[in-house]
Design a protein around this motif. Structure first.
Motif, PDB file in Angstrom:
ATOM      1  N   LEU A 130       8.815  -3.405  10.983  1.00 10.38           N
ATOM      2  CA  LEU A 130       8.565  -1.989  11.244  1.00 10.38           C
ATOM      3  C   LEU A 130       7.433  -1.467  10.356  1.00 10.38           C
ATOM      4  O   LEU A 130       6.553  -0.738  10.816  1.00 10.38           O
ATOM      5  CB  LEU A 130       9.831  -1.171  11.012  1.00 10.38           C
ATOM      6  CG  LEU A 130      10.935  -1.288  12.068  1.00 10.38           C
ATOM      7  CD1 LEU A 130      12.196  -0.563  11.605  1.00 10.38           C
ATOM      8  CD2 LEU A 130      10.461  -0.721  13.402  1.00 10.38           C
ATOM      9  N   GLN A 131       7.465  -1.857   9.081  1.00  9.49           N
ATOM     10  CA  GLN A 131       6.423  -1.395   8.169  1.00  9.49           C
ATOM     11  C   GLN A 131       5.065  -2.011   8.503  1.00  9.49           C
ATOM     12  O   GLN A 131       4.031  -1.349   8.370  1.00  9.49           O
ATOM     13  CB  GLN A 131       6.813  -1.741   6.732  1.00  9.49           C
ATOM     14  CG  GLN A 131       8.011  -0.959   6.227  1.00  9.49           C
ATOM     15  CD  GLN A 131       8.423  -1.382   4.824  1.00  9.49           C
ATOM     16  OE1 GLN A 131       7.891  -0.894   3.830  1.00  9.49           O
ATOM     17  NE2 GLN A 131       9.364  -2.305   4.731  1.00  9.49           N
ATOM     18  N   VAL A 314      -2.997   1.589  -8.802  1.00  8.86           N
ATOM     19  CA  VAL A 314      -3.521   1.098 -10.079  1.00  8.86           C
ATOM     20  C   VAL A 314      -4.676   0.132  -9.850  1.00  8.86           C
ATOM     21  O   VAL A 314      -5.695   0.165 -10.551  1.00  8.86           O
ATOM     22  CB  VAL A 314      -2.400   0.407 -10.884  1.00  8.86           C
ATOM     23  CG1 VAL A 314      -2.970  -0.249 -12.137  1.00  8.86           C
ATOM     24  CG2 VAL A 314      -1.310   1.410 -11.253  1.00  8.86           C
ATOM     25  N   ALA A 315      -4.531  -0.751  -8.852  1.00 15.04           N
ATOM     26  CA  ALA A 315      -5.540  -1.781  -8.604  1.00 15.04           C
ATOM     27  C   ALA A 315      -6.729  -1.283  -7.788  1.00 15.04           C
ATOM     28  O   ALA A 315      -7.748  -1.981  -7.692  1.00 15.04           O
ATOM     29  CB  ALA A 315      -4.890  -2.964  -7.887  1.00 15.04           C
ATOM     30  N   GLY A 316      -6.595  -0.097  -7.172  1.00 16.74           N
ATOM     31  CA  GLY A 316      -7.674   0.426  -6.347  1.00 16.74           C
ATOM     32  C   GLY A 316      -7.733  -0.174  -4.960  1.00 16.74           C
ATOM     33  O   GLY A 316      -8.778  -0.180  -4.316  1.00 16.74           O
ATOM     34  N   TRP A 317      -6.594  -0.679  -4.467  1.00 17.66           N
ATOM     35  CA  TRP A 317      -6.548  -1.281  -3.143  1.00 17.66           C
ATOM     36  C   TRP A 317      -6.342  -0.221  -2.066  1.00 17.66           C
ATOM     37  O   TRP A 317      -5.777   0.839  -2.315  1.00 17.66           O
ATOM     38  CB  TRP A 317      -5.407  -2.290  -3.057  1.00 17.66           C
ATOM     39  CG  TRP A 317      -5.509  -3.447  -3.989  1.00 17.66           C
ATOM     40  CD1 TRP A 317      -6.650  -3.977  -4.536  1.00 17.66           C
ATOM     41  CD2 TRP A 317      -4.425  -4.227  -4.506  1.00 17.66           C
ATOM     42  NE1 TRP A 317      -6.355  -5.036  -5.345  1.00 17.66           N
ATOM     43  CE2 TRP A 317      -4.987  -5.219  -5.357  1.00 17.66           C
ATOM     44  CE3 TRP A 317      -3.047  -4.206  -4.338  1.00 17.66           C
ATOM     45  CZ2 TRP A 317      -4.210  -6.158  -6.022  1.00 17.66           C
ATOM     46  CZ3 TRP A 317      -2.262  -5.135  -4.997  1.00 17.66           C
ATOM     47  CH2 TRP A 317      -2.844  -6.099  -5.830  1.00 17.66           C
ATOM     48  N   ASP A 318      -6.764  -0.531  -0.865  1.00 22.20           N
ATOM     49  CA  ASP A 318      -6.512   0.316   0.290  1.00 22.20           C
ATOM     50  C   ASP A 318      -5.001   0.352   0.531  1.00 22.20           C
ATOM     51  O   ASP A 318      -4.359  -0.698   0.628  1.00 22.20           O
ATOM     52  CB  ASP A 318      -7.217  -0.263   1.528  1.00 22.20           C
ATOM     53  CG  ASP A 318      -7.699   0.818   2.470  1.00 22.20           C
ATOM     54  OD1 ASP A 318      -7.418   1.986   2.203  1.00 22.20           O
ATOM     55  OD2 ASP A 318      -8.357   0.472   3.470  1.00 22.20           O
ATOM     56  N   ALA A 319      -4.427   1.554   0.637  1.00 19.33           N
ATOM     57  CA  ALA A 319      -2.972   1.656   0.734  1.00 19.33           C
ATOM     58  C   ALA A 319      -2.580   2.749   1.710  1.00 19.33           C
ATOM     59  O   ALA A 319      -2.748   3.935   1.422  1.00 19.33           O
ATOM     60  CB  ALA A 319      -2.364   1.939  -0.641  1.00 19.33           C
ATOM     61  N   SER A 320      -2.066   2.342   2.861  1.00 21.10           N
ATOM     62  CA  SER A 320      -1.566   3.299   3.839  1.00 21.10           C
ATOM     63  C   SER A 320      -0.720   2.578   4.867  1.00 21.10           C
ATOM     64  O   SER A 320      -1.110   1.515   5.363  1.00 21.10           O
ATOM     65  CB  SER A 320      -2.715   4.024   4.548  1.00 21.10           C
ATOM     66  OG  SER A 320      -2.220   4.850   5.590  1.00 21.10           O
ATOM     67  N   LEU A 321       0.428   3.153   5.197  1.00 18.15           N
ATOM     68  CA  LEU A 321       1.268   2.594   6.248  1.00 18.15           C
ATOM     69  C   LEU A 321       0.662   2.811   7.628  1.00 18.15           C
ATOM     70  O   LEU A 321       1.153   2.254   8.614  1.00 18.15           O
ATOM     71  CB  LEU A 321       2.667   3.219   6.186  1.00 18.15           C
ATOM     72  CG  LEU A 321       3.546   2.762   5.019  1.00 18.15           C
ATOM     73  CD1 LEU A 321       4.803   3.618   4.929  1.00 18.15           C
ATOM     74  CD2 LEU A 321       3.912   1.290   5.154  1.00 18.15           C
ATOM     75  N   GLU A 322      -0.373   3.615   7.713  1.00 17.77           N
ATOM     76  CA  GLU A 322      -1.072   3.826   8.974  1.00 17.77           C
ATOM     77  C   GLU A 322      -2.027   2.674   9.268  1.00 17.77           C
ATOM     78  O   GLU A 322      -2.342   2.390  10.428  1.00 17.77           O
ATOM     79  CB  GLU A 322      -1.843   5.147   8.932  1.00 17.77           C
ATOM     80  CG  GLU A 322      -2.457   5.565  10.257  1.00 17.77           C
ATOM     81  CD  GLU A 322      -1.440   6.052  11.270  1.00 17.77           C
ATOM     82  OE1 GLU A 322      -1.749   6.052  12.471  1.00 17.77           O
ATOM     83  OE2 GLU A 322      -0.318   6.423  10.864  1.00 17.77           O
ATOM     84  N   HIS A 323      -2.494   2.005   8.209  1.00 16.18           N
ATOM     85  CA  HIS A 323      -3.446   0.907   8.383  1.00 16.18           C
ATOM     86  C   HIS A 323      -2.749  -0.326   8.967  1.00 16.18           C
ATOM     87  O   HIS A 323      -1.583  -0.598   8.678  1.00 16.18           O
ATOM     88  CB  HIS A 323      -4.085   0.518   7.053  1.00 16.18           C
ATOM     89  CG  HIS A 323      -4.931   1.588   6.447  1.00 16.18           C
ATOM     90  ND1 HIS A 323      -5.487   2.604   7.177  1.00 16.18           N
ATOM     91  CD2 HIS A 323      -5.328   1.783   5.149  1.00 16.18           C
ATOM     92  CE1 HIS A 323      -6.184   3.389   6.383  1.00 16.18           C
ATOM     93  NE2 HIS A 323      -6.106   2.922   5.148  1.00 16.18           N
TER      94      HIS A 323
END
Length: 416
Positions: A130-131, A314-323
């Motif tokens: 789901l995620q 913290v790491a500067g990664w792309d973070a979104s459950l939409e991606h």
């Protein structure tokens, strides 16, 4: 504003509050009711304004800055300290994921029969898929409607006989009966005021900005502040109220049944469900068990998502459950790692049922430095611009820091 419009405004705060009543919380509240009856219900009244304050601060930080708490920690702490805190968060969340999945598997096996390990794996796979493959705007709606499962625990109260005089006394007269009660109180605060909830709600406000082209961080769009802050306030007040009402219902239901029957040794949420069957009947048993499964399906993605948001920030990664996974590989890798490690805990010699309770205690200790940083952040004008926390929010926020620190010290200092 009508009731329908109010309900539409519910979102991150409601989901956060509902996720607070995960199998870890259910186990803690069940142990509280079974061991001490209604005498510790006052802790939930004390916790409510504290929960509201810290979740308001978290949501405010995300909506004003457009960044999650993980990213913002570096504004106050040296990088090594941020890594330590986020690492502890990941460890605590992973233990919680494993314990929650195990509780869901055990509850399913009690209701349907079969091996609990296979149910555990099934829940982990479904939650992970789901995620990975459901976009955020749909997934958020799914989580919002899933909060209705919490009504099961409120219904439980109407299935048992209640001593209302004892309930009123337990709500308004603080009592602490020995070192055991001190540990339970710390666990209550640890499971209701948990670090993963701070990270999750702040990140969900960032998600809300990213999914609406008209929304921008408030420090860049001051004209949006009145509506945005009013929505956050209502959403958080309602979400934390739902969380506490359900917690009180679980304490009350187990106090009226298990404690009254002398069944005080409750080691897990599923253990509480099983003990309810001969005392309160099959319907109460089924309601309690299905509640464990439903709240677990809500809480597990929040736990794994909170870890991923924190580490990615913290790491500067792309973070979104939409991606899609291909766009945010590292973000989803953290989610997957937490889920896989959680399943491994269920299959390991570690007792996940005891881990449920003690992870709540650990969270009560770990929350203190995170709360300190959060309150510093929302009080700094260089971070919040014109939207620094008002005096009332600062007061209750720092009061929460004091209560959490005092309860942790009391647990360590209390004689065995």
């Amino acid at each position: 504003m009508g009731l329908r419009e109010r309900i539409k405004q519910l979102g991150p705060g409601l989901v956060t509050g509902a996720a607070d009543d995960d199998p870890s919380g259910i186990a803690t509240y069940s142990q509280t009711g079974a061991q001490f009856g209604p005498s510790l219900m006052w802790t939930m009244l004390l916790a409510y304004p504290l929960m509201v304050a810290v979740q308001l601060a978290s949501a405010r930080l995300g909506r004003v800055t457009g960044h999650g708490l993980g990213y913002s920690l570096g504004k106050v702490l040296p990088r090594w300290a941020v890594y330590v805190l986020v690492g502890l968060l990941f460890c605590a969340n992973t233990i919680n994921i494993g314990a929650d999945l195990s509780a869901m598997g055990e509850a399913s096996a009690l209701v349907a029969g079969g091996g609990r390990h296979w149910f555990t794996i099934g829940f982990a796979v479904v939650s992970l898929l789901l995620q990975l493959y459901v976009p955020y705007h749909r997934y958020a709606s799914f989580l919002k409607w899933l909060t209705l499962i919490l009504l099961a625990y409120i219904a439980l109260v109407f299935m048992v006989r209640i001593d209302w005089a004892a309930v009123v006394e337990g709500l308004v007269v603080p009592k602490i009966a020995g070192a055991g009660a001190v540990t339970v109180i710390v666990a209550i605060f640890g499971t209701t005021i948990s670090p993963y909830l701070f990270f999750w709600q702040a990140s969900q406000e960032v998600e809300e900005i990213q999914q609406d082209d008209e929304r921008r961080p408030l420090r860049e769009a001051k004209e949006q502040a009145a509506d945005a802050l009013a929505r956050i306030r209502w959403d958080t007040l309602a979400g934390m109220a739902v969380s506490n009402i359900v917690a009180l219902a679980i304490i009350l239901g187990t106090a009226a049944t298990l404690h009254a029957a002398g069944k005080t040794d409750i080691q897990s949420a599923a253990d509480a469900a099983l003990a309810l069957k001969p005392v309160a009947g099959s319907l109460a048993f089924a309601v309690f068990s299905l509640g464990i499964i439903g709240t677990g399906m809500l809480a597990v993605p929040v736990l794994s998502g909170a870890s991923a948001y924190a580490i990615s920030g913290v790491a500067g990664w792309d973070a979104s459950l939409e991606h899609k996974p291909a766009r945010a590989k590292a973000f989803y890798a953290v989610i997957a790692l937490g889920m896989v490690a959680g399943v491994a805990i269920d299959w390991s010699p570690i007792n996940p049922m005891k881990a449920l309770f003690w992870s709540a205690v650990i969270n009560g200790v770990v929350a203190v430095p995170v709360l300190v940083v959060l309150m510093i952040l929302v009080s700094r004008r260089d971070v919040m611009h014109d939207f620094v926390a008002p005096p009332s929010l600062k007061l209750f926020g720092w009061l929460t820091v004091g209560v959490m620190a005092a309860s942790a010290v009391a647990m360590v200092a209390a004689p065995g």
